[in-house]
Design a protein around this motif. Structure first.
Motif, short mmCIF file in Angstrom:
data_model
loop_
_atom_site.label_atom_id
_atom_site.label_comp_id
_atom_site.label_asym_id
_atom_site.label_seq_id
_atom_site.Cartn_x
_atom_site.Cartn_y
_atom_site.Cartn_z
N UNK A 24 0.74 -1.29 0.05
CA UNK A 24 -0.10 -0.07 0.11
C UNK A 24 0.82 1.26 -0.05
N UNK A 25 1.91 1.27 0.82
CA UNK A 25 2.80 2.48 0.87
C UNK A 25 3.73 2.57 -0.51
N UNK A 26 3.85 1.54 -1.15
CA UNK A 26 4.48 1.72 -2.64
C UNK A 26 3.86 2.17 -3.50
N UNK A 27 2.45 1.98 -3.24
CA UNK A 27 1.60 3.06 -4.33
C UNK A 27 1.73 4.50 -4.35
N UNK A 28 1.98 4.95 -2.85
CA UNK A 28 2.36 6.46 -2.91
C UNK A 28 3.68 6.94 -3.65
N UNK A 116 -5.05 -0.45 4.81
CA UNK A 116 -4.58 -1.62 5.16
C UNK A 116 -3.56 -1.90 6.43
N UNK A 117 -2.95 -0.69 6.40
CA UNK A 117 -1.94 -0.59 7.30
C UNK A 117 -2.59 -0.36 8.95
N UNK A 118 -3.32 0.57 9.09
CA UNK A 118 -3.97 0.45 10.54
C UNK A 118 -4.95 -0.71 10.77
N UNK A 119 -5.61 -1.40 9.57
CA UNK A 119 -6.53 -2.49 9.99
C UNK A 119 -5.60 -3.70 10.28
N UNK A 120 -4.11 -3.72 9.74
CA UNK A 120 -3.51 -4.87 9.86
C UNK A 120 -2.67 -4.72 11.45
N UNK A 121 -2.60 -3.59 11.93
CA UNK A 121 -2.07 -3.31 13.08
C UNK A 121 -2.84 -3.71 14.15
N UNK A 122 -4.31 -3.35 13.74
CA UNK A 122 -5.28 -3.72 14.88
C UNK A 122 -5.62 -5.16 14.93
N UNK A 123 -5.61 -5.90 13.84
CA UNK A 123 -5.87 -7.25 13.70
C UNK A 123 -4.75 -8.11 14.51
N UNK A 142 5.90 -0.16 10.63
CA UNK A 142 7.08 0.42 10.07
C UNK A 142 6.98 0.17 8.53
N UNK A 143 6.11 -0.61 7.96
CA UNK A 143 5.81 -0.96 6.85
C UNK A 143 5.56 0.25 5.77
N UNK A 144 5.02 1.27 6.37
CA UNK A 144 4.68 2.34 5.95
C UNK A 144 5.98 2.95 5.27
N UNK A 145 6.73 3.25 6.28
CA UNK A 145 8.12 3.59 5.85
C UNK A 145 9.14 2.79 4.89
N UNK A 146 8.98 1.41 5.05
CA UNK A 146 9.61 0.50 4.17
C UNK A 146 9.22 0.56 2.95
N UNK A 147 7.87 0.47 2.58
CA UNK A 147 7.31 0.78 1.35
C UNK A 147 7.92 1.86 0.73
N UNK A 400 -6.84 6.85 13.03
CA UNK A 400 -6.88 8.08 13.28
C UNK A 400 -5.39 8.33 13.58
N UNK A 401 -4.59 7.39 14.04
CA UNK A 401 -3.25 7.59 14.05
C UNK A 401 -2.64 7.65 12.94
N UNK A 402 -2.81 6.87 12.06
CA UNK A 402 -2.28 6.71 10.60
C UNK A 402 -2.62 7.96 9.84
#
Length: 487
Positions: A24-28, A116-123, A142-147, A400-402
């Motif tokens: 998801x982050x790579x898409x940006x 996907x990122x906050x959903x994954x963290x919450x799951x 950290x996957x947001x930054x990794x991507x 909300x944090x994301x």
């Protein structure tokens, strides 16, 4: 409240969610190497071409809190699968586009996948054993930054050696793989807020307010910060967001529980997230330009787009390496200490960059240090949030944090862009950012990191009970510790 449904395959779950967040982050950053060529590719003006990037930001800002709340209401696995659909569809639309409107639509669809990122963290809180929870949260967060760190060199290589459409066909394949992995490896757990209503008025007013605010921030430099359009959007944002806040406090099942968000531990973490997002993105703006500016400037390093991406790629790898370490630090000392250490490492990286900006190796080392700090900070913030909110609000609170992190990156882009556009020098008849402009931008990044450190230092500890000598808050956020409000 249902107990967490622990899975027997936590490794596969964590790997899938981390890959989903990275994708998801790579898409940006996917179109970054194409920015200069977009007007020619899409037969449009440069100002219209910028909407290809801006649209993704706006759609993600609107969809992330909505998707997070729906995850609490209908199930996080379900919403992860839903998020994979626009990622695939948007990638295909972009790959087939030959004009600006379809490309903007496709990029908007890709922005919807950022949930996907906050959903994954919450799951993770539902399915991962407590002893592995902190390190798992750190990696997925950290996957947001990794991507972002890995997406740039990958996209630059594809753009340089293949047709640009390959970027989007490749992202469509990757998103399809993610959808399949979610289907087969992610367990289904009961919705934590099942039976509550979705707050449609809250979603609409928050979305409208965020679009107004982010549009003014991202396009203010082009339209003029004092223009009627920019000022009107800022005014609309204030009215809409204040109205949204008033509605959220009155409605029975709010999109975001502002009373929970106002707790000092949650509130200060979210404020710190804005500054961390700013500090992360400032380096992402400065370093590529320093690497690519011509050597004739006296401070540019004359690297190609691909070479610049490769020099920065170790930063993304460092986030991957440091994230599990951050999880272990959180288990021993608590997420507040990890956050504080992370932002101090970011500040140190900026200080290092001021001394080493004259060489590609120096910039690479500086980015590695900054990225290490980002990995620590990004991994600790969800742990702070989830140790302070009820299980029924984990996805919404993480979303909300994301959103706060994304707001920080948007503000950072606007501020650093303004600094570099105002502090210029003349080279060959062209006006470009000066060395003093870059140094000022790096100093601002360092200062912002220190501000986030000051905020992190005053985040209060959670009031916990101690059973058998173990502090539940530091054992991991699998069970929400009682704060002063709950106690």
């Amino acid at each position: 409240m249902d107990a967490p449904q622990l899975t027997s395959r936590p490794g596969g779950v964590v790997a899938t969610l981390a890959l989903a967040g990275t994708t998801a982050a790579i898409m940006q950053t996917l179109v970054t190497p194409l920015i200069a060529d977009l007007p020619k590719i899409l037969n449009t003006s440069a100002s219209n071409a910028t909407w290809v990037i801006t649209t993704t930001l706006l759609v993600a800002a609107v969809c992330v809190p909505v998707v997070g709340r729906l995850g609490d209401l209908v199930g996080k696995r379900t919403m992860l699968l839903v998020c994979s659909v626009p990622l695939i569809a948007g990638s295909v639309v972009c790959a087939l586009s030959s004009s600006v409107i379809p490309m903007i639509i496709g990029r908007g669809l890709q922005g919807m996948g950022m949930g996907m990122v906050p959903l994954g963290i919450a799951l993770l809180r539902d399915v991962v054993p407590t002893e592995k929870l902190s390190s798992s949260i750190a990696l997925v967060s950290a996957s947001m930054g990794i991507g972002g760190g890995l997406g740039l060199p990958i996209a630059a290589a594809v753009a340089q050696y293949a047709n640009w459409r390959v970027l989007f066909w490749g992202s469509a394949v990757l998103a399809t793989i993610i959808g399949a992995l979610i289907w087969f490896l992610i367990p289904s757990v009961p919705a934590s807020a099942k039976g509550q209503r979705f707050d449609a008025p809250g979603a609409i007013s928050l979305g409208a307010g965020l679009v107004s605010l982010l549009l003014a921030i991202s396009k203010g430099a082009d339209w003029g910060w004092g223009s009627g359009t920019t000022l009107g959007l800022f005014a609309a944002a204030v009215v809409l967001l204040v109205g949204w806040g008033a509605w959220e406090l009155r409605t029975k099942d709010p999109l975001v529980d502002l009373r929970t968000t106002a707790r000092p531990r949650v509130l200060l973490t979210n404020i710190a997230s804005i500054f961390v997002g700013f500090a992360m993105y400032a380096s992402m703006l400065v370093a590529p330009q320093l690497l690519q500016f011509p050597e004739a400037t006296g401070y540019g390093l004359g690297q190609s787009i691909l070479a610049a991406g490769l020099w920065m790629a170790p930063g993304g790898l460092m986030m991957m390496v440091v994230s599990p370490i951050g999880g272990k630090l959180t288990n021993v000392y608590g997420p507040k200490v990890t956050l504080l250490g992370g932002v101090l490492v970011i500040a140190a990286g900026y200080g290092l960059s001021l001394a080493l900006m004259g060489s590609a190796w120096g910039i690479m080392v500086s980015i590695m240090v900054i990225s290490s700090g980002v990995g620590l900070a990004y991994g600790s913030m969800p742990a702070l949030i989830m140790s302070s909110v009820p299980l029924s609000e984990t996805a919404a609170a993480n979303s909300f944090n994301t959103l706060m992190r994304s707001l920080g990156t948007s503000i950072g882009a606007a501020v650093i862009g303004l600094v570099l556009s105002q502090m210029t020098t003349e080279i060959g008849g062209f006006s470009i950012a000066s060395e003093s402009g870059f140094r000022t931008a790096l100093l601002i990044g360092c200062g912002v990191a220190l501000v986030s450190a000051a905020i992190a230092a005053v985040i209060p500890a959670v009031r916990t009970t101690v059973t058998g000598g173990q502090d539940k808050a530091q054992a991991g956020p699998a069970e929400p510790a009682k704060s002063a409000v709950q106690a």
